[in-house]
Design an enzyme around this catalytic site. Structure first.
Site, PDB file in Angstrom:
ATOM      1  N   ASP A 113      17.866 -11.553  41.223  1.00  0.00           N
ATOM      2  CA  ASP A 113      18.945 -10.710  40.713  1.00  0.00           C
ATOM      3  C   ASP A 113      20.172 -10.759  41.618  1.00  0.00           C
ATOM      4  O   ASP A 113      20.066 -10.731  42.852  1.00  0.00           O
ATOM      5  CB  ASP A 113      18.478  -9.260  40.605  1.00  0.00           C
ATOM      6  N   ASP A 150      12.997 -10.781  29.828  1.00  0.00           N
ATOM      7  CA  ASP A 150      12.755 -10.647  31.258  1.00  0.00           C
ATOM      8  C   ASP A 150      11.343 -11.094  31.633  1.00  0.00           C
ATOM      9  O   ASP A 150      10.562 -11.547  30.789  1.00  0.00           O
ATOM     10  CB  ASP A 150      13.018  -9.192  31.680  1.00  0.00           C
TER      11      ASP A 150
END
Length: 450
Positions: free
Chosen positions: A236, A154
Site C-alpha cells: 500500500d 483485494d
C-alpha cells in the site's frame, strides 16, 4: 450478448482480456474513497465527488470512475436469502444500484470493491466461494445509463488452505519462499483465487473492469494480464516521500524503485498498478506531488485519485489535470511505460531505504520522445541528457531537437547535442523532444526496443 472475452494469445504470446467497448485497453482514470475516507463512507460522499468531477473539470480531463472501497456492506457480515451481499442501508439508503443510477446520470461510472478472501481487509464480507453470485450482483448494479463498472478485488483474509506453496511478497521479502527454477506462478493458489472471479465476470453481459489488488503477490505481473485489466504490483502507498509507515505502507520513492524493476510489465489491455494517487495528501510537497503524478502517468499506471476534492488547492488540482501527462498515460498508439536509462547508480533491491530510484526515464507517444528527470536529492540539482545517450533520440538520425516542457505546455527551445536544466528538490522535469519542425523524431522506436 457478451461484451468482453479472453484472447488466448496476443502478439508476443501474451494472453489478455479484451473488451469490445475498449474498457481496459488504457489505464483507468478515476477516484477512490479509501485514502481520504477509510470506512467513513456514504452515498453523499460519492455524489459530492461526482459533482466535484464535473465542477473541477476532472470529468472533462478524462477521469470517469467513482470507486467505492471497503466497508460498504452490512456489519455483522451476512448475505440475503439469495446469497447476495447486502449494502449497509444507513450508508446507502438507495442501495448501490440507486447510487449507480445517479452516478451514471452524471455521465460517470461507478466502481465497487470486494476481496479474494472470505472477508475484506476491514473484515466485511468477501467474495471467496461466492464469485458467481457476486459477479452477477455487481453486473446488476451496473446497468441503466452506463453498463460499465470497475471491481477492485483485494487480497485479505483467505483461509490457510489457500496459502501459496512458494509465497512471494515483494513488499515483505521475509515472507518469500524461494520457488524452484521454472516454477509457474500462474499455477499458484493466489492466481487461482483471482481466476475464480475472472470467469464469472467474463460471463456477464456487460463490461466489468477487473482491477486485481494483489500487492505483487505470486508474481502477479506474470499472470495478471490473462486474469484482469490491471494488477497491483506492491504494498500500500502512503503519503510520504521516502521510507515506510508501519508494516505495509510505503512511500513514493520505494514504490518507484520497485517500478524500475518492472517498467516493461504493462501494455494495452493490461497495466501494472502502482497504487492510488496520494497527490496533495499527507506531508507531500507540491514538488513531491508533481513527481508522484508524473511518474505514475509515465509508467502507464491507472491514475486513481485519493485526494479529498472538497477545498482542493489549485496547484494540486492543476497537477491532476495536466493535459500532456494525461495524454501520455492515455496514448492510443504507444502502450509502453517509460524505461530507466543512464543509471547513475546500480538499480537496488527495494527496501524502506530505497530513496534513490533512477533519475532518468524515457518513453514515447504520438507527440514525440519524452524524458523525465527525477531529482531524488534534498537539494536543487542540475540534470540533463546527452542526446546520443537517450534511447530513441540516439537512433533518430538528428542532432538538434526542440525541447518542450510538459508542465507548462511551452517550448523551451532548440538544442543540439545535449540539454541540462536545474530541477528543484524532489521535483521532476517532464520533457518532450521533437524534430525542430515539431514532428516526431523517431516514431518507430519504443522502450521495449531498448
Amino acid at each position: 450478448m457478451r461484451t468482453h472475452f479472453l484472447v488466448p494469445a496476443l502478439a508476443g504470446g501474451v494472453s489478455a482480456i479484451v473488451s469490445e467497448d475498449g474498457t481496459g485497453r488504457l489505464p483507468a482514470l478515476g477516484w477512490n474513497s479509501w485514502n481520504e475516507y477509510d470506512c467513513n463512507i456514504n452515498e453523499r460522499v460519492f455524489l459530492q465527488v461526482a459533482q466535484a468531477f464535473i465542477d473541477l473539470g476532472l470529468k472533462d480531463a478524462g477521469y470517469e470512475y467513482i470507486n467505492i472501497d471497503d466497508c460498504w456492506s452490512v456489519q455483522p457480515r451476512r448475505r440475503d436469502s439469495q446469497g447476495r451481499m447486502i449494502p449497509d442501508p444507513n450508508k446507502f439508503p438507495n442501495g448501490i444500484k440507486g447510487l449507480a443510477d445517479k452516478i451514471h446520470a452524471m455521465g460517470l461510472k461507478l466502481g465497487i470493491y470486494s476481496d479474494a478472501g472470505t472477508m475484506t481487509c476491514a473484515l466485511y464480507e468477501g467474495s471467496l466461494y461466492h464469485e458467481e453470485v457476486d459477479a452477477a450482483t455487481f453486473a446488476d448494479w451496473g446497468i441503466d445509463s452506463d453498463p460499465r463498472l470497475d471491481l477492485k478485488y483485494d487480497n485479505c483474509q483467505y483461509p490457510s488452505q489457500w496459502n501459496d506453496q512458494y509465497n512471494y511478497r515483494p513488499d515483505i521479502p521475509s515472507e518469500t519462499v524461494q520457488a524452484p527454477p521454472g516454477y509457474d506462478y500462474g499455477t499458484s493458489n493466489t492466481a487461482e483465487r483471482y481466476r475464480r472471479m475472472r470467469d464469472p465476470l467474463l460471463s456477464q453481459d456487460r463490461t466489468i473492469q477487473y482491477s486485481l489488488c494483489a500487492w505483487g503477490a505470486a508474481h502477479v505481473e506474470r499472470w495478471g494480464n490473462q486474469t484482469g485489466h490491471s494488477w497491483r504490483m506492491f504494498g500500500d502507498i502512503y503519503p510520504i516521500w521516502a521510507g515506510k509507515n508501519g508494516g505495509y505502507n510505503w512511500g513514493i520513492m520505494p514504490i518507484l524503485n520497485q517500478a524500475a524493476h518492472h517498467w516493461n510489465d504493462t501494455g494495452f489491455w493490461g497495466h501494472g498498478d502502482w497504487d492510488m494517487l496520494e497527490v496533495g495528501n499527507g506531508d507531500l510537497t507540491v514538488e513531491e506531488s508533481r513527481s508522484h503524478f508524473a511518474m505514475w502517468a509515465a509508467l502507464k499506471s491507472p491514475l486513481i485519485i485519493g485526494t479529498r476534492l472538497e477545498g482542493i488547492q489549485s496547484d494540486i488540482l492543476a497537477i491532476l489535470k495536466n493535459r500532456e501527462l494525461l495524454a501520455f498515460n492515455q496514448d492510443e498508439v504507444y502502450a509502453d511505460a517509460v524505461m530507466p536509462f543512464n543509471l547513475d547508480r546500480p538499480l537496488e533491491p527495494t527496501t524502506p531505504n530505497s530513496a534513490h530510484p533512477p533519475s532518468h526515464w524515457v518513453g514515447t507517444s504520438v507527440a514525440g520522445i519524452h524524458v523525465f528527470l527525477l531529482n531524488t536529492e534534498n537539494y536543487p540539482r542540475d540534470l540533463g541528457v546527452t542526446f546520443a545517450d537517450v534511447p530513441g533520440l540516439d537512433t533518430s538520425g538528428a542532432r538538434r531537437f526542440l525541447v518542450h516542457d510538459m508542465w507548462t505546455g511551452q517550448d523551451i527551445g532548440e538544442y543540439e547535442g545535449s540539454f541540462t536544466l536545474n530541477v528543484r528538490r524532489h521535483d521532476t522535469a517532464a520533457l518532450r523532444f521533437t524534430a525542430v519542425d515539431g514532428g516526431h523524431p523517431n516514431s518507430d522506436w519504443t522502450p521495449r526496443l531498448g
